[in-house]
Design a protein around this motif. Structure first.
Motif, PDB file in Angstrom:
ATOM      1  N   GLN A  37      37.451  51.059  10.531  1.00  6.82           N
ATOM      2  CA  GLN A  37      37.517  50.472   9.186  1.00  6.82           C
ATOM      3  C   GLN A  37      38.579  51.136   8.326  1.00  6.82           C
ATOM      4  O   GLN A  37      39.302  50.466   7.570  1.00  6.82           O
ATOM      5  CB  GLN A  37      36.142  50.577   8.515  1.00  6.82           C
ATOM      6  N   SER A  38      38.709  52.447   8.441  1.00  2.00           N
ATOM      7  CA  SER A  38      39.690  53.182   7.633  1.00  2.00           C
ATOM      8  C   SER A  38      41.114  52.816   8.038  1.00  2.00           C
ATOM      9  O   SER A  38      41.987  52.638   7.172  1.00  2.00           O
ATOM     10  CB  SER A  38      39.466  54.684   7.765  1.00  2.00           C
ATOM     11  N   LEU A  39      41.368  52.713   9.332  1.00  4.35           N
ATOM     12  CA  LEU A  39      42.715  52.356   9.777  1.00  4.35           C
ATOM     13  C   LEU A  39      43.098  50.967   9.287  1.00  4.35           C
ATOM     14  O   LEU A  39      44.242  50.743   8.842  1.00  4.35           O
ATOM     15  CB  LEU A  39      42.796  52.437  11.305  1.00  4.35           C
ATOM     16  N   ILE A  40      42.176  50.032   9.337  1.00  6.23           N
ATOM     17  CA  ILE A  40      42.460  48.683   8.836  1.00  6.23           C
ATOM     18  C   ILE A  40      42.680  48.717   7.328  1.00  6.23           C
ATOM     19  O   ILE A  40      43.599  48.082   6.801  1.00  6.23           O
ATOM     20  CB  ILE A  40      41.314  47.721   9.211  1.00  6.23           C
ATOM     21  N   PRO A  55      44.356  44.208  12.227  1.00  2.00           N
ATOM     22  CA  PRO A  55      43.049  44.170  12.904  1.00  2.00           C
ATOM     23  C   PRO A  55      43.147  43.879  14.402  1.00  2.00           C
ATOM     24  O   PRO A  55      42.223  44.207  15.149  1.00  2.00           O
ATOM     25  CB  PRO A  55      42.315  43.036  12.178  1.00  2.00           C
ATOM     26  N   SER A  56      44.267  43.272  14.828  1.00  2.00           N
ATOM     27  CA  SER A  56      44.430  42.938  16.245  1.00  2.00           C
ATOM     28  C   SER A  56      45.034  44.073  17.070  1.00  2.00           C
ATOM     29  O   SER A  56      45.315  43.892  18.259  1.00  2.00           O
ATOM     30  CB  SER A  56      45.317  41.693  16.386  1.00  2.00           C
ATOM     31  N   MET A  57      45.233  45.257  16.460  1.00  2.00           N
ATOM     32  CA  MET A  57      45.824  46.384  17.194  1.00  2.00           C
ATOM     33  C   MET A  57      44.975  46.714  18.424  1.00  2.00           C
ATOM     34  O   MET A  57      43.777  46.934  18.321  1.00  2.00           O
ATOM     35  CB  MET A  57      45.922  47.613  16.295  1.00  2.00           C
ATOM     36  N   PRO A  58      45.595  46.769  19.608  1.00  2.00           N
ATOM     37  CA  PRO A  58      44.832  47.059  20.828  1.00  2.00           C
ATOM     38  C   PRO A  58      44.276  48.486  20.839  1.00  2.00           C
ATOM     39  O   PRO A  58      44.913  49.429  20.370  1.00  2.00           O
ATOM     40  CB  PRO A  58      45.867  46.874  21.945  1.00  2.00           C
ATOM     41  N   ILE A 110      41.196  46.997  17.179  1.00  2.00           N
ATOM     42  CA  ILE A 110      40.678  47.968  16.225  1.00  2.00           C
ATOM     43  C   ILE A 110      39.556  47.353  15.378  1.00  2.00           C
ATOM     44  O   ILE A 110      38.630  48.041  14.959  1.00  2.00           O
ATOM     45  CB  ILE A 110      41.807  48.536  15.324  1.00  2.00           C
ATOM     46  N   LYS A 111      39.592  46.043  15.191  1.00  2.00           N
ATOM     47  CA  LYS A 111      38.556  45.371  14.407  1.00  2.00           C
ATOM     48  C   LYS A 111      37.239  45.290  15.166  1.00  2.00           C
ATOM     49  O   LYS A 111      36.161  45.403  14.576  1.00  2.00           O
ATOM     50  CB  LYS A 111      39.023  43.960  14.022  1.00  2.00           C
ATOM     51  N   GLU A 112      37.304  45.103  16.478  1.00  2.00           N
ATOM     52  CA  GLU A 112      36.103  44.819  17.258  1.00  2.00           C
ATOM     53  C   GLU A 112      35.650  45.969  18.157  1.00  2.00           C
ATOM     54  O   GLU A 112      34.642  45.851  18.848  1.00  2.00           O
ATOM     55  CB  GLU A 112      36.340  43.561  18.107  1.00  2.00           C
ATOM     56  N   VAL A 113      36.380  47.068  18.157  1.00  2.00           N
ATOM     57  CA  VAL A 113      36.105  48.126  19.123  1.00  2.00           C
ATOM     58  C   VAL A 113      34.719  48.750  18.939  1.00  2.00           C
ATOM     59  O   VAL A 113      34.046  49.091  19.924  1.00  2.00           O
ATOM     60  CB  VAL A 113      37.202  49.212  19.083  1.00  2.00           C
ATOM     61  N   TYR A 114      34.270  48.884  17.717  1.00  2.00           N
ATOM     62  CA  TYR A 114      32.940  49.482  17.507  1.00  2.00           C
ATOM     63  C   TYR A 114      31.860  48.613  18.139  1.00  2.00           C
ATOM     64  O   TYR A 114      30.951  49.113  18.809  1.00  2.00           O
ATOM     65  CB  TYR A 114      32.664  49.663  16.010  1.00  2.00           C
ATOM     66  N   GLU A 115      31.965  47.307  17.950  1.00  2.00           N
ATOM     67  CA  GLU A 115      30.989  46.384  18.536  1.00  2.00           C
ATOM     68  C   GLU A 115      31.035  46.436  20.061  1.00  2.00           C
ATOM     69  O   GLU A 115      29.994  46.435  20.726  1.00  2.00           O
ATOM     70  CB  GLU A 115      31.260  44.957  18.055  1.00  2.00           C
ATOM     71  N   VAL A 116      32.248  46.492  20.621  1.00  2.00           N
ATOM     72  CA  VAL A 116      32.393  46.557  22.076  1.00  2.00           C
ATOM     73  C   VAL A 116      31.771  47.837  22.632  1.00  2.00           C
ATOM     74  O   VAL A 116      31.048  47.811  23.633  1.00  2.00           O
ATOM     75  CB  VAL A 116      33.886  46.460  22.465  1.00  2.00           C
ATOM     76  N   ALA A 117      32.049  48.954  21.979  1.00  2.00           N
ATOM     77  CA  ALA A 117      31.494  50.235  22.436  1.00  2.00           C
ATOM     78  C   ALA A 117      29.974  50.239  22.331  1.00  2.00           C
ATOM     79  O   ALA A 117      29.278  50.758  23.218  1.00  2.00           O
ATOM     80  CB  ALA A 117      32.082  51.384  21.626  1.00  2.00           C
TER      81      ALA A 117
END
Length: 248
Positions: free
Chosen positions: A180-183, A189-192, A211-218
């Protein structure tokens, strides 16, 4: 007669990534103090004649405070032992090796540092992610996601930079705040992003996302520590270059 302390980097997990010097000194040790991230296969290399002591740290759970580890190194060396301080990765990259050496210097204890393969290099290689590439990233930055004060308050503005790879150690606990901070500071948000769990070991798992979805994926994949975050356009090469499953 004072012994000597050998501060050894054990690498990120695969025992074959130990340096020849590290292996030689480990098999000659009288005393070995080892960390949580040192793999069982490496611990098994310690001779039966050596005294082994676990001094690892997990989040909010330290088997020994750092000050006691420092004192133990001094005491064991002053008793005339060849003491190996075995750390995951490289002892000078988020390994607190410098703090331990300061104590040894104050106490007049001789020491030697044997560098190891740091997690960023080892995990990226085994996951098929070059940290630099002329077309994607001309610089790479290593960070820790767990600061001394327990926060993830990183210099966000400096991290949102084109043609740069970010590698974040210990970033799993603060992953949502990191993304969230990086965004918020301008990262698209699409940064791999890649999350490498238990890198270089037979249990390695790699998940790629944004970077937007990585938390959900993890979260969905129940990723556990140790896990490394690699952020940058370079991650787009992962599926093309990954060799772990084919050649390991």
């Amino acid at each position: 007669m004072t012994g000597k302390v050998y501060l050894i980097g054990a690498g990120p997990g695969d025992p074959e990534l130990l340096t020849l010097k590290a292996h030689r000194l480990l098999t000659m040790a009288d005393v070995v103090l080892y960390d949580r991230l040192v793999g069982k296969e490496i611990i098994d290399l310690i001779p039966d004649t050596a005294e082994k002591k676990y001094v690892g740290k997990a989040k909010s759970l330290h088997s020994l405070p750092q000050e006691e580890i420092n004192s133990l190194l001094v005491a064991k060396a002053k008793a005339g032992n060849r003491v190996v301080r075995l750390k995951g990765g490289d002892p000078f990259i988020f390994g607190r090796g410098g703090e331990e050496l300061e104590e040894l210097i104050e106490e007049g204890v001789p020491f030697e540092v044997i560098p190891g393969v740091t997690a960023a290099a080892g995990c990226a290689a085994y996951a098929g992610i070059p940290l630099t590439h002329r077309d994607y990233a001309q610089s790479v930055r290593f960070l820790t996601g767990h600061l001394k004060n327990g926060t993830t308050d990183l210099p966000w503005e400096e991290l949102v930079h084109p043609a740069q790879t970010l590698v974040i150690y210990m970033g799993l606990t603060g992953l949502q705040e990191i993304s969230q901070s990086l965004i918020r500071f301008g990262m698209v948000p699409s940064m791999p992003v890649a999350v490498v769990e238990k890198g270089t070991t037979s249990e390695q798992r790699v998940f790629t996302s944004t970077i937007k979805e990585v938390y959900e994926v993890a979260t969905q994949n129940e990723v556990k520590s140790p896990a490394l975050l690699i952020i940058g356009e370079i991650v787009t090469l992962q599926s093309k270059l990954e060799w772990y499953g084919k050649y390991k």
